[in-house]
Design an enzyme around this catalytic site. Structure first.
Site, PDB file in Angstrom:
ATOM      1  N   ARG A 119       0.698  -1.324   0.100  1.00  0.00           N
ATOM      2  CA  ARG A 119       0.026  -0.067   0.141  1.00  0.00           C
ATOM      3  C   ARG A 119       0.898   1.227  -0.059  1.00  0.00           C
ATOM      4  O   ARG A 119       0.380   2.511   0.194  1.00  0.00           O
ATOM      5  CB  ARG A 119      -0.798   0.029   1.398  1.00  0.00           C
ATOM      6  CG  ARG A 119      -2.075  -0.821   1.157  1.00  0.00           C
ATOM      7  CD  ARG A 119      -3.400  -0.710   2.128  1.00  0.00           C
ATOM      8  NE  ARG A 119      -4.136  -1.931   2.254  1.00  0.00           N
ATOM      9  CZ  ARG A 119      -3.877  -3.004   3.138  1.00  0.00           C
ATOM     10  NH1 ARG A 119      -2.869  -2.883   4.028  1.00  0.00           N
ATOM     11  NH2 ARG A 119      -4.960  -4.010   3.004  1.00  0.00           N
ATOM     12  N   LYS A 141       3.012  11.499 -11.225  1.00  0.00           N
ATOM     13  CA  LYS A 141       2.247  10.830 -11.973  1.00  0.00           C
ATOM     14  C   LYS A 141       2.978   9.417 -12.379  1.00  0.00           C
ATOM     15  O   LYS A 141       4.124   9.557 -12.666  1.00  0.00           O
ATOM     16  CB  LYS A 141       1.642  11.275 -13.434  1.00  0.00           C
ATOM     17  CG  LYS A 141       0.724  12.371 -13.183  1.00  0.00           C
ATOM     18  CD  LYS A 141       0.304  12.717 -14.768  1.00  0.00           C
ATOM     19  CE  LYS A 141      -0.944  13.834 -14.831  1.00  0.00           C
ATOM     20  NZ  LYS A 141      -1.340  14.179 -16.207  1.00  0.00           N
ATOM     21  N   GLU A 183       9.887  19.296 -24.140  1.00  0.00           N
ATOM     22  CA  GLU A 183       9.185  19.716 -22.913  1.00  0.00           C
ATOM     23  C   GLU A 183       9.824  20.732 -22.134  1.00  0.00           C
ATOM     24  O   GLU A 183       9.003  21.738 -21.371  1.00  0.00           O
ATOM     25  CB  GLU A 183       9.079  18.359 -21.979  1.00  0.00           C
ATOM     26  CG  GLU A 183       8.571  17.027 -22.584  1.00  0.00           C
ATOM     27  CD  GLU A 183       7.015  17.122 -22.972  1.00  0.00           C
ATOM     28  OE1 GLU A 183       6.263  18.291 -22.230  1.00  0.00           O
ATOM     29  OE2 GLU A 183       6.667  16.249 -23.539  1.00  0.00           O
ATOM     30  N   LYS A 226       7.248  23.493 -13.809  1.00  0.00           N
ATOM     31  CA  LYS A 226       6.476  22.199 -13.541  1.00  0.00           C
ATOM     32  C   LYS A 226       6.020  22.235 -12.101  1.00  0.00           C
ATOM     33  O   LYS A 226       5.042  21.906 -11.639  1.00  0.00           O
ATOM     34  CB  LYS A 226       7.196  20.877 -14.003  1.00  0.00           C
ATOM     35  CG  LYS A 226       6.098  19.810 -13.652  1.00  0.00           C
ATOM     36  CD  LYS A 226       6.250  18.737 -14.687  1.00  0.00           C
ATOM     37  CE  LYS A 226       5.283  17.558 -14.099  1.00  0.00           C
ATOM     38  NZ  LYS A 226       5.198  16.368 -14.978  1.00  0.00           N
ATOM     39  N   GLU A 236      -4.234  17.496 -11.147  1.00  0.00           N
ATOM     40  CA  GLU A 236      -4.898  17.989 -12.492  1.00  0.00           C
ATOM     41  C   GLU A 236      -6.521  18.206 -12.476  1.00  0.00           C
ATOM     42  O   GLU A 236      -7.129  17.705 -13.310  1.00  0.00           O
ATOM     43  CB  GLU A 236      -4.716  16.948 -13.691  1.00  0.00           C
ATOM     44  CG  GLU A 236      -4.498  17.470 -14.893  1.00  0.00           C
ATOM     45  CD  GLU A 236      -3.878  16.733 -16.016  1.00  0.00           C
ATOM     46  OE1 GLU A 236      -2.908  16.295 -15.867  1.00  0.00           O
ATOM     47  OE2 GLU A 236      -4.371  16.612 -17.224  1.00  0.00           O
ATOM     48  N   ARG A 240      -3.080  22.536 -13.750  1.00  0.00           N
ATOM     49  CA  ARG A 240      -2.166  21.187 -14.331  1.00  0.00           C
ATOM     50  C   ARG A 240      -2.329  20.953 -15.727  1.00  0.00           C
ATOM     51  O   ARG A 240      -1.304  20.569 -16.415  1.00  0.00           O
ATOM     52  CB  ARG A 240      -2.036  20.177 -13.502  1.00  0.00           C
ATOM     53  CG  ARG A 240      -1.092  19.184 -13.714  1.00  0.00           C
ATOM     54  CD  ARG A 240      -0.589  18.171 -12.553  1.00  0.00           C
ATOM     55  NE  ARG A 240       0.209  17.222 -12.974  1.00  0.00           N
ATOM     56  CZ  ARG A 240       0.904  16.493 -12.281  1.00  0.00           C
ATOM     57  NH1 ARG A 240       0.724  16.420 -10.936  1.00  0.00           N
ATOM     58  NH2 ARG A 240       1.705  15.618 -12.725  1.00  0.00           N
ATOM     59  N   ASN A 244      -0.241  20.487 -20.837  1.00  0.00           N
ATOM     60  CA  ASN A 244      -0.603  19.655 -22.023  1.00  0.00           C
ATOM     61  C   ASN A 244      -0.560  20.439 -23.271  1.00  0.00           C
ATOM     62  O   ASN A 244      -0.936  20.051 -24.471  1.00  0.00           O
ATOM     63  CB  ASN A 244      -1.907  18.803 -22.062  1.00  0.00           C
ATOM     64  CG  ASN A 244      -1.973  17.901 -21.165  1.00  0.00           C
ATOM     65  OD1 ASN A 244      -1.089  17.240 -20.573  1.00  0.00           O
ATOM     66  ND2 ASN A 244      -3.231  17.786 -20.186  1.00  0.00           N
ATOM     67  N   HIS A 251      -0.383  14.006 -29.302  1.00  0.00           N
ATOM     68  CA  HIS A 251      -0.810  12.798 -29.133  1.00  0.00           C
ATOM     69  C   HIS A 251      -1.718  12.214 -30.348  1.00  0.00           C
ATOM     70  O   HIS A 251      -1.378  10.832 -30.803  1.00  0.00           O
ATOM     71  CB  HIS A 251      -1.911  12.604 -27.989  1.00  0.00           C
ATOM     72  CG  HIS A 251      -1.247  12.596 -26.798  1.00  0.00           C
ATOM     73  ND1 HIS A 251      -1.778  13.172 -25.539  1.00  0.00           N
ATOM     74  CD2 HIS A 251      -0.044  12.437 -26.281  1.00  0.00           C
ATOM     75  CE1 HIS A 251      -1.196  13.358 -24.573  1.00  0.00           C
ATOM     76  NE2 HIS A 251      -0.091  12.674 -24.841  1.00  0.00           N
TER      77      HIS A 251
HETATM   78  P1  NAD Z   1      12.661   5.835 -21.664  1.00  0.00           P
HETATM   79  O1  NAD Z   1      12.549   5.635 -20.526  1.00  0.00           O
HETATM   80  O2  NAD Z   1      12.360   4.955 -22.673  1.00  0.00           O
HETATM   81  O3  NAD Z   1      13.906   6.430 -22.220  1.00  0.00           O
HETATM   82  C1  NAD Z   1      14.590   6.556 -23.353  1.00  0.00           C
HETATM   83  C2  NAD Z   1      15.556   5.717 -23.770  1.00  0.00           C
HETATM   84  O4  NAD Z   1      16.695   6.226 -23.271  1.00  0.00           O
HETATM   85  C3  NAD Z   1      15.669   4.104 -23.373  1.00  0.00           C
HETATM   86  O5  NAD Z   1      16.089   3.353 -24.172  1.00  0.00           O
HETATM   87  C4  NAD Z   1      16.572   4.182 -22.238  1.00  0.00           C
HETATM   88  O6  NAD Z   1      16.955   2.959 -21.732  1.00  0.00           O
HETATM   89  C5  NAD Z   1      17.389   4.989 -22.555  1.00  0.00           C
HETATM   90  N1  NAD Z   1      18.238   5.722 -21.431  1.00  0.00           N
HETATM   91  C6  NAD Z   1      17.701   6.759 -20.627  1.00  0.00           C
HETATM   92  N2  NAD Z   1      18.618   7.353 -19.746  1.00  0.00           N
HETATM   93  C7  NAD Z   1      19.804   6.933 -20.446  1.00  0.00           C
HETATM   94  C8  NAD Z   1      20.983   7.328 -20.053  1.00  0.00           C
HETATM   95  N3  NAD Z   1      21.337   8.255 -19.256  1.00  0.00           N
HETATM   96  N4  NAD Z   1      21.958   6.762 -21.007  1.00  0.00           N
HETATM   97  C9  NAD Z   1      21.907   5.893 -21.797  1.00  0.00           C
HETATM   98  N5  NAD Z   1      20.450   5.632 -22.242  1.00  0.00           N
HETATM   99  C10 NAD Z   1      19.368   6.089 -21.463  1.00  0.00           C
HETATM  100  O7  NAD Z   1      11.740   7.184 -22.448  1.00  0.00           O
HETATM  101  P2  NAD Z   1      11.732   8.614 -21.767  1.00  0.00           P
HETATM  102  O8  NAD Z   1      11.394   9.586 -22.992  1.00  0.00           O
HETATM  103  O9  NAD Z   1      12.633   8.892 -20.695  1.00  0.00           O
HETATM  104  O10 NAD Z   1      10.145   8.520 -20.974  1.00  0.00           O
HETATM  105  C11 NAD Z   1       9.125   8.231 -22.006  1.00  0.00           C
HETATM  106  C12 NAD Z   1       7.832   7.742 -20.934  1.00  0.00           C
HETATM  107  O11 NAD Z   1       7.783   8.866 -19.780  1.00  0.00           O
HETATM  108  C13 NAD Z   1       6.756   7.602 -21.324  1.00  0.00           C
HETATM  109  O12 NAD Z   1       6.257   6.251 -20.943  1.00  0.00           O
HETATM  110  C14 NAD Z   1       5.630   8.423 -21.059  1.00  0.00           C
HETATM  111  O13 NAD Z   1       4.311   7.973 -20.898  1.00  0.00           O
HETATM  112  C15 NAD Z   1       6.410   8.852 -19.774  1.00  0.00           C
HETATM  113  N6  NAD Z   1       6.034  10.338 -19.227  1.00  0.00           N
HETATM  114  C16 NAD Z   1       5.640  10.324 -17.766  1.00  0.00           C
HETATM  115  C17 NAD Z   1       5.155  11.404 -17.505  1.00  0.00           C
HETATM  116  C18 NAD Z   1       4.990  11.786 -15.908  1.00  0.00           C
HETATM  117  O14 NAD Z   1       4.462  12.680 -15.636  1.00  0.00           O
HETATM  118  N7  NAD Z   1       4.682  10.604 -15.041  1.00  0.00           N
HETATM  119  C19 NAD Z   1       5.451  12.660 -18.211  1.00  0.00           C
HETATM  120  C20 NAD Z   1       6.055  12.638 -19.299  1.00  0.00           C
HETATM  121  C21 NAD Z   1       6.207  11.232 -19.950  1.00  0.00           C
END
Ligand code: NAD
Length: 360
Positions: A119, A141, A183, A226, A236, A240, A244, A251
């Site tokens: 939990r 999130k 972003e 942020k 949100e 918040r 978007n 999207h």
């Molecule tokens: P990801 O986590 O897939 O990372 C991108 C790639 O880079 C992966 O292959 C990873 O292994 C690699 N990587 C990461 N850090 C590295 C480093 N320092 N050195 C070498 N390789 C590295 O993708 P992302 O773009 O980081 O995140 C995308 C995800 O985030 C999506 O699932 C999206 O829905 C989510 N997201 C969440 C929020 C939130 O508020 N929680 C906001 C925006 C996006």
């Protein structure tokens, strides 16, 4: 350097420091040395698992690493259960923290595991991608995907601490690095004129990953935007949603083109151009359209979006509105640095915005 996320008893700091300093940062929280789970993916593990494990063990932590495959497909019920199995068969209690070391995929998945194990166990976000440092690790999130859509199963669950090490961005593939910068540009446009000017001035060196100080400063300023938005509206229920900006079109672009054709950052960069067009139509005197467009067009987009039909984009936006009533919602600007949500964009206006967004 730190940004404070002000959420009462769920408040926390976002630090921009070397991962080597993590034990010292943890001492300033209510976490005490003992067992911890270190969740990461294969790519990130190759660079940072051993040094971080050593750092933590030298400080008295007993580390259980869990290394998952890299990529969006890992945000699944299957990998969530892998995490549950690893954690529960090893033996954790409600004080055992989960350290999420990686991009947004690891942060969202490990975050949701932390929210639900026993939990709720403490969560520490250690973001290593630009997107995760600027955006995903802050705000609470957490989610996994479902076959019917992204992020449909999740929870709001704030971390106890975020440590974003700017040096980790050096090993990120360059397209992942620049994609995440979209972003940061978004945060500047919706919330911080100073950051916008900073990015204008440093755009070449920041985009080329050539100036670590400027990159770290830009990320910190973007996180401040942020943090302010999230502190005012954690779940949100209102403001918040301005985060978007560019995402209604973005999207739809990702979906219509087929996921992976455009990265999220590329799709949002195009979507922000559409949002800019709509904003300028409404507020021509306060929106410096060409200036904002110039920064947006500096963000690299590999594929040509003009092969996507507006009708399919509009249909995708229309179907995406399912949780928001009957109208498509767009985030617009009434001036640089200030955004609001609008539900009164007509289809013909959206079509014109699309033409502007995809123009060469
Ligand atoms: P990801 O986590 O897939 O990372 C991108 C790639 O880079 C992966 O292959 C990873 O292994 C690699 N990587 C990461 N850090 C590295 C480093 N320092 N050195 C070498 N390789 C590295 O993708 P992302 O773009 O980081 O995140 C995308 C995800 O985030 C999506 O699932 C999206 O829905 C989510 N997201 C969440 C929020 C939130 O508020 N929680 C906001 C925006 C996006």
């Amino acid at each position: 350097m730190a940004v404070h996320v002000d959420l009462g008893e769920r408040s926390y700091d976002v630090h921009f420091r070397s991962l080597d300093t993590l034990p010292a940062l943890l001492e300033d929280t209510d976490l005490r040395t003992g067992r911890c789970l270190l969740v990461t993916d294969e790519n990130v593990a190759a660079h940072y698992r051993t040094p971080l494990t050593t750092t933590l063990e030298q400080a008295g932590w007993t580390v259980k690493p869990v290394v998952l495959p890299a990529g969006e497909a890992t945000k699944s019920a299957e990998h969530l259960h892998t995490l549950y199995d690893e954690a529960l068969s090893w033996g954790i209690d409600r004080q055992t923290p989960v350290f999420a070391l990686g991009g947004g995929v690891v942060g969202d998945l490990a975050g949701f595991a932390a929210a639900t194990l026993l939990r709720g166990v403490p969560l520490v976000q250690l973001p290593t991608s630009t997107l995760a440092q600027v955006d995903a690790s802050v705000g609470g999130k957490t989610a996994i995907n479902h076959e019917t859509g992204k992020n449909l199963i999740g929870a709001f669950y704030q971390p106890r601490l975020v440590c974003a090490d700017p040096a980790t961005l050096d090993t990120l593939p360059i397209d992942e690095y620049t994609g995440g910068l979209a972003e940061a540009v978004k945060h500047a446009i919706i919330g911080d004129v100073d950051l916008f000017e900073f990015l204008e001035e440093h755009r070449t060196s920041v985009l080329a990953r050539k100036d670590r100080d400027a990159i770290a400063s830009a990320i910190e300023q973007a996180v401040q935007v942020k943090a302010d938005v999230v502190s005012a509206d954690e779940r949100e229920e209102g403001r918040r949603a301005i985060l978007n900006f560019g995402h209604t079109f973005g999207h739809a672009i990702e979906k219509v083109a087929g996921y992976g054709t455009f990265s999220h950052g590329e799709a949002v960069a195009i979507g922000m151009r559409a949002g800019l067009y709509l904003s300028h139509r409404r507020h021509p005197d306060t929106i410096p359209r060409d200036r904002i467009d110039s920064l947006l067009r500096a963000l690299p987009v590999e594929e040509d979006p003009s092969s996507l039909s507006f009708d399919s984009i509009y249909a995708a936006m229309d179907s995406d509105k399912k949780n928001q009533g009957d109208t498509i919602r767009f985030v617009l600007l009434d001036r640089l640095g200030h955004a609001y949500v609008s539900s009164d964009v007509s289809e013909s206006e959206a079509r014109q915005a699309w033409r502007f967004a995809i123009a060469a």
